[in-house]
Scaffold this active site. Structure first.
Site, PDB file in Angstrom:
ATOM      1  N   ASP A 178      19.180  68.135 -11.702  1.00  0.00           N
ATOM      2  CA  ASP A 178      20.215  67.758 -12.658  1.00  0.00           C
ATOM      3  C   ASP A 178      21.547  67.721 -11.921  1.00  0.00           C
ATOM      4  O   ASP A 178      21.928  68.698 -11.261  1.00  0.00           O
ATOM      5  CB  ASP A 178      20.289  68.768 -13.802  1.00  0.00           C
ATOM      6  CG  ASP A 178      19.092  68.679 -14.746  1.00  0.00           C
ATOM      7  OD1 ASP A 178      18.174  67.884 -14.464  1.00  0.00           O
ATOM      8  OD2 ASP A 178      19.077  69.404 -15.759  1.00  0.00           O
ATOM      9  N   ASP A 185      15.006  63.577 -26.840  1.00  0.00           N
ATOM     10  CA  ASP A 185      15.549  64.935 -26.766  1.00  0.00           C
ATOM     11  C   ASP A 185      15.733  65.425 -28.191  1.00  0.00           C
ATOM     12  O   ASP A 185      16.392  64.761 -28.995  1.00  0.00           O
ATOM     13  CB  ASP A 185      16.889  64.933 -26.034  1.00  0.00           C
ATOM     14  CG  ASP A 185      16.797  64.256 -24.667  1.00  0.00           C
ATOM     15  OD1 ASP A 185      15.740  64.386 -24.025  1.00  0.00           O
ATOM     16  OD2 ASP A 185      17.765  63.604 -24.261  1.00  0.00           O
TER      17      ASP A 185
END
Length: 238
Positions: A8, A129
């Site tokens: 990330d 998500d």
């Protein structure tokens, strides 16, 4: 089941967030390309990248770090975060990405996902998500009333390569993945489903694999923390 090590990216660094909170970022490294090489050397078959700044900005922000990773390794790489138009999709695929992940636009511009999947077969994934079974968008900052399975069904006939399902409340929390919800989604659709969020141990990986229907799992913090040994995990899953 494929294990996807995650990098990330925030401000050019390798970080992990806790439940998607940009203020709760832990920096695990300042050289993303070196981290990518380490994952490759441990035997990784794929790499999962997220441009966190991009997810909030709605456009690529950590492009230099992504390009450094692509130059450093010859593994297939998938990227999500801030990819919201066809020009950006094409640009990333031209630069060597194996797969781009479309999340926010899957809710807001589903026709773009269909168009991209038709133009680039096998190279488009949908990122779903969710918090409490409802889809969140724009870097998880906005919650919708869209149901996870309903959204997934919209793309079953679109030719997308995979659905990446992230349980936001589990992400970065080292509390275990939401196996029941991920398995239910995988059984409900005819698209490969990849689990993300909370994968924190070998037991989690084995439990996901034991469902028989989950195609992959993404892990970040557990690899950085040493809770999962990547090489051992890859051998166990082989």
């Amino acid at each position: 089941m494929i294990l996807y090590p995650a990098i990330d990216l925030k401000d050019g660094n390798c970080v992990r967030l806790l439940r998607g909170d940009m203020e709760a970022a832990t920096v695990f490294g300042t050289d993303p390309a070196a981290q990518a090489r380490a994952f490759r050397d441990a035997g990784a078959e794929w790499l999962h990248l997220v441009d966190l700044n991009g997810a909030f900005a709605g456009k690529p922000v950590n492009a230099a770090a992504v390009e450094a990773i692509l130059a450093a390794i010859d593994l297939p790489v998938q990227l999500g975060g801030g990819i919201r138009d066809m020009a950006t999709i094409e640009g990333w695929l031209d630069r060597g990405l194996a797969r781009v992940i479309l999340g926010t636009v899957a809710v807001e511009q589903p026709e773009l996902v269909r168009e991209a999947a038709m133009a680039f077969p096998g190279k488009i994934a949908v990122g779903i998500d969710a918090r409490g079974g409802r889809v969140a968008t724009r870097g998880w900052a906005e919650e919708t009333d869209v149901n996870v399975v309903d959204l997934a069904h919209r793309f079953e006939d679109a030719g997308v390569a995979a659905i990446i399902y992230t349980d936001i409340d589990r992400d970065g929390a080292m509390a275990g993945p939401n196996i029941a919800a991920t398995e239910a989604l995988a059984r409900a659709v005819n698209v490969p489903v990849i689990a993300s969020g909370g994968v924190s141990s070998m037991q989690d990986l084995m439990a996901l694999r034991a469902t028989g229907v989950i195609a992959g799992a993404i892990s970040g913090r557990a690899l950085y923390d040493g809770a999962i040994d990547l090489n051992a995990a890859l051998k166990a899953l082989a």
